[in-house]
Write a protein that holds these residues in place. Structure first.
Motif, PDB file in Angstrom:
ATOM      1  N   LEU A  16      31.312 127.574  36.804  1.00  0.00           N
ATOM      2  CA  LEU A  16      32.631 126.949  36.743  1.00  0.00           C
ATOM      3  C   LEU A  16      32.940 126.332  38.095  1.00  0.00           C
ATOM      4  O   LEU A  16      32.663 126.923  39.137  1.00  0.00           O
ATOM      5  CB  LEU A  16      33.709 127.972  36.388  1.00  0.00           C
ATOM      6  N   ARG A  17      33.530 125.156  38.057  1.00  0.00           N
ATOM      7  CA  ARG A  17      33.949 124.485  39.277  1.00  0.00           C
ATOM      8  C   ARG A  17      35.189 123.657  38.983  1.00  0.00           C
ATOM      9  O   ARG A  17      35.501 123.367  37.823  1.00  0.00           O
ATOM     10  CB  ARG A  17      32.841 123.617  39.848  1.00  0.00           C
ATOM     11  N   VAL A  71      35.591 122.751  35.112  1.00  0.00           N
ATOM     12  CA  VAL A  71      34.413 122.275  34.400  1.00  0.00           C
ATOM     13  C   VAL A  71      33.388 123.405  34.344  1.00  0.00           C
ATOM     14  O   VAL A  71      33.191 124.113  35.331  1.00  0.00           O
ATOM     15  CB  VAL A  71      33.811 121.050  35.139  1.00  0.00           C
ATOM     16  N   ALA A  72      32.750 123.559  33.177  1.00  0.00           N
ATOM     17  CA  ALA A  72      31.640 124.501  33.016  1.00  0.00           C
ATOM     18  C   ALA A  72      30.359 123.688  32.882  1.00  0.00           C
ATOM     19  O   ALA A  72      30.280 122.786  32.044  1.00  0.00           O
ATOM     20  CB  ALA A  72      31.843 125.373  31.779  1.00  0.00           C
ATOM     21  N   GLU A  73      29.378 124.022  33.713  1.00  0.00           N
ATOM     22  CA  GLU A  73      28.089 123.327  33.693  1.00  0.00           C
ATOM     23  C   GLU A  73      26.971 124.354  33.709  1.00  0.00           C
ATOM     24  O   GLU A  73      27.166 125.493  34.125  1.00  0.00           O
ATOM     25  CB  GLU A  73      27.938 122.445  34.931  1.00  0.00           C
ATOM     26  N   ASP A  74      25.770 123.905  33.297  1.00  0.00           N
ATOM     27  CA  ASP A  74      24.613 124.768  33.452  1.00  0.00           C
ATOM     28  C   ASP A  74      24.013 124.510  34.829  1.00  0.00           C
ATOM     29  O   ASP A  74      24.538 123.697  35.606  1.00  0.00           O
ATOM     30  CB  ASP A  74      23.608 124.591  32.308  1.00  0.00           C
ATOM     31  N   LEU A  80      28.936 121.744  29.866  1.00  0.00           N
ATOM     32  CA  LEU A  80      29.023 122.676  28.748  1.00  0.00           C
ATOM     33  C   LEU A  80      30.425 122.733  28.165  1.00  0.00           C
ATOM     34  O   LEU A  80      30.603 123.081  27.003  1.00  0.00           O
ATOM     35  CB  LEU A  80      28.618 124.089  29.207  1.00  0.00           C
ATOM     36  N   GLY A  81      31.426 122.408  28.970  1.00  0.00           N
ATOM     37  CA  GLY A  81      32.807 122.434  28.521  1.00  0.00           C
ATOM     38  C   GLY A  81      33.744 122.178  29.682  1.00  0.00           C
ATOM     39  O   GLY A  81      33.319 122.072  30.833  1.00  0.00           O
ATOM     40  N   TYR A  82      35.014 122.069  29.345  1.00  0.00           N
ATOM     41  CA  TYR A  82      36.030 121.892  30.384  1.00  0.00           C
ATOM     42  C   TYR A  82      37.397 122.245  29.826  1.00  0.00           C
ATOM     43  O   TYR A  82      37.593 122.318  28.613  1.00  0.00           O
ATOM     44  CB  TYR A  82      36.023 120.470  30.957  1.00  0.00           C
ATOM     45  N   ALA A  83      38.317 122.471  30.748  1.00  0.00           N
ATOM     46  CA  ALA A  83      39.702 122.751  30.365  1.00  0.00           C
ATOM     47  C   ALA A  83      40.613 122.109  31.398  1.00  0.00           C
ATOM     48  O   ALA A  83      40.248 121.959  32.566  1.00  0.00           O
ATOM     49  CB  ALA A  83      39.944 124.253  30.298  1.00  0.00           C
ATOM     50  N   LEU A 110      36.541 129.583  30.337  1.00  0.00           N
ATOM     51  CA  LEU A 110      37.440 128.481  30.702  1.00  0.00           C
ATOM     52  C   LEU A 110      38.896 128.901  30.518  1.00  0.00           C
ATOM     53  O   LEU A 110      39.747 128.575  31.353  1.00  0.00           O
ATOM     54  CB  LEU A 110      37.122 127.233  29.872  1.00  0.00           C
ATOM     55  N   MET A 111      39.173 129.642  29.453  1.00  0.00           N
ATOM     56  CA  MET A 111      40.538 130.116  29.229  1.00  0.00           C
ATOM     57  C   MET A 111      40.970 131.030  30.371  1.00  0.00           C
ATOM     58  O   MET A 111      42.099 130.947  30.861  1.00  0.00           O
ATOM     59  CB  MET A 111      40.629 130.844  27.890  1.00  0.00           C
ATOM     60  N   GLY A 112      40.098 131.897  30.816  1.00  0.00           N
ATOM     61  CA  GLY A 112      40.408 132.764  31.951  1.00  0.00           C
ATOM     62  C   GLY A 112      40.724 131.955  33.205  1.00  0.00           C
ATOM     63  O   GLY A 112      41.646 132.297  33.966  1.00  0.00           O
TER      64      GLY A 112
END
Length: 165
Positions: A16-17, A71-74, A80-83, A110-112
């Motif tokens: 996450l970043r 942002v979630a990345e590998d 991979l996703g984002y919020a 991401l919710m966290g």
């Protein structure tokens, strides 16, 4: 024959970043793919077409620039996703996970991150697409009411107003 298994794409391997404005185009492309592939289970084609074709709303870049995007990345930098959270309204504006990565805990991570950015003194709110209501319920949100969200594309999008805290 031996081969290498593809890298696991689960919450434990997601990095996450903070999102950056230069991420906006690829984030919006993921959002569009999610609308087409995931939301089509809950909405008819005449809603999906204009919804998925709409450009980012005017406030989208500003929310990212203000630090409201995670942002979630590998490990290779694959999205991979984002919020996104609107901190002024204490409202989750978006949360999308790559359809190929669903059910692996990335959305909950991401919710966290969104909850960590939210004001703990106010309820955290959102307008959930119909297909996302079960996810948000698992994250501790409760439905307040069904509503019609006036989407910028001009469609009236059936949604559920939800709250946590």
């Amino acid at each position: 024959m031996t081969g290498h298994a593809p890298p696991a794409r689960n919450a434990d391997t997601a990095v996450l970043r903070a999102g950056r404005v230069d991420d906006a185009d690829r984030l919006w492309a993921l959002r569009t793919r999610c609308v087409r592939e995931l939301c089509s289970a809950a909405y008819p084609p005449e809603v999906i077409a204009p919804w998925s074709a709409s450009p980012p709303p005017a406030h989208y870049h500003a929310l990212i620039a203000q630090g409201g995007c995670i942002v979630a990345e590998d490990a290779q930098g694959r999205l991979l996703g984002y919020a996104v959270i609107d901190r002024d309204g204490n409202e989750i504006d978006a949360l999308f996970v790559d359809p190929d990565c669903g059910g692996r805990g990335i959305g909950m991570r991401l919710m966290g991150a969104m909850q960590a950015l939210a004001d703990p003194g106010r309820p955290l709110v959102l307008s959930a697409s119909l297909n996302a209501v079960p996810f948000y319920q698992r994250a501790g949100f409760v439905a307040l009411r069904e509503e019609t969200y006036p989407h910028p594309s001009g469609i009236a999008l059936a949604s559920v107003r939800m709250q946590r805290g």
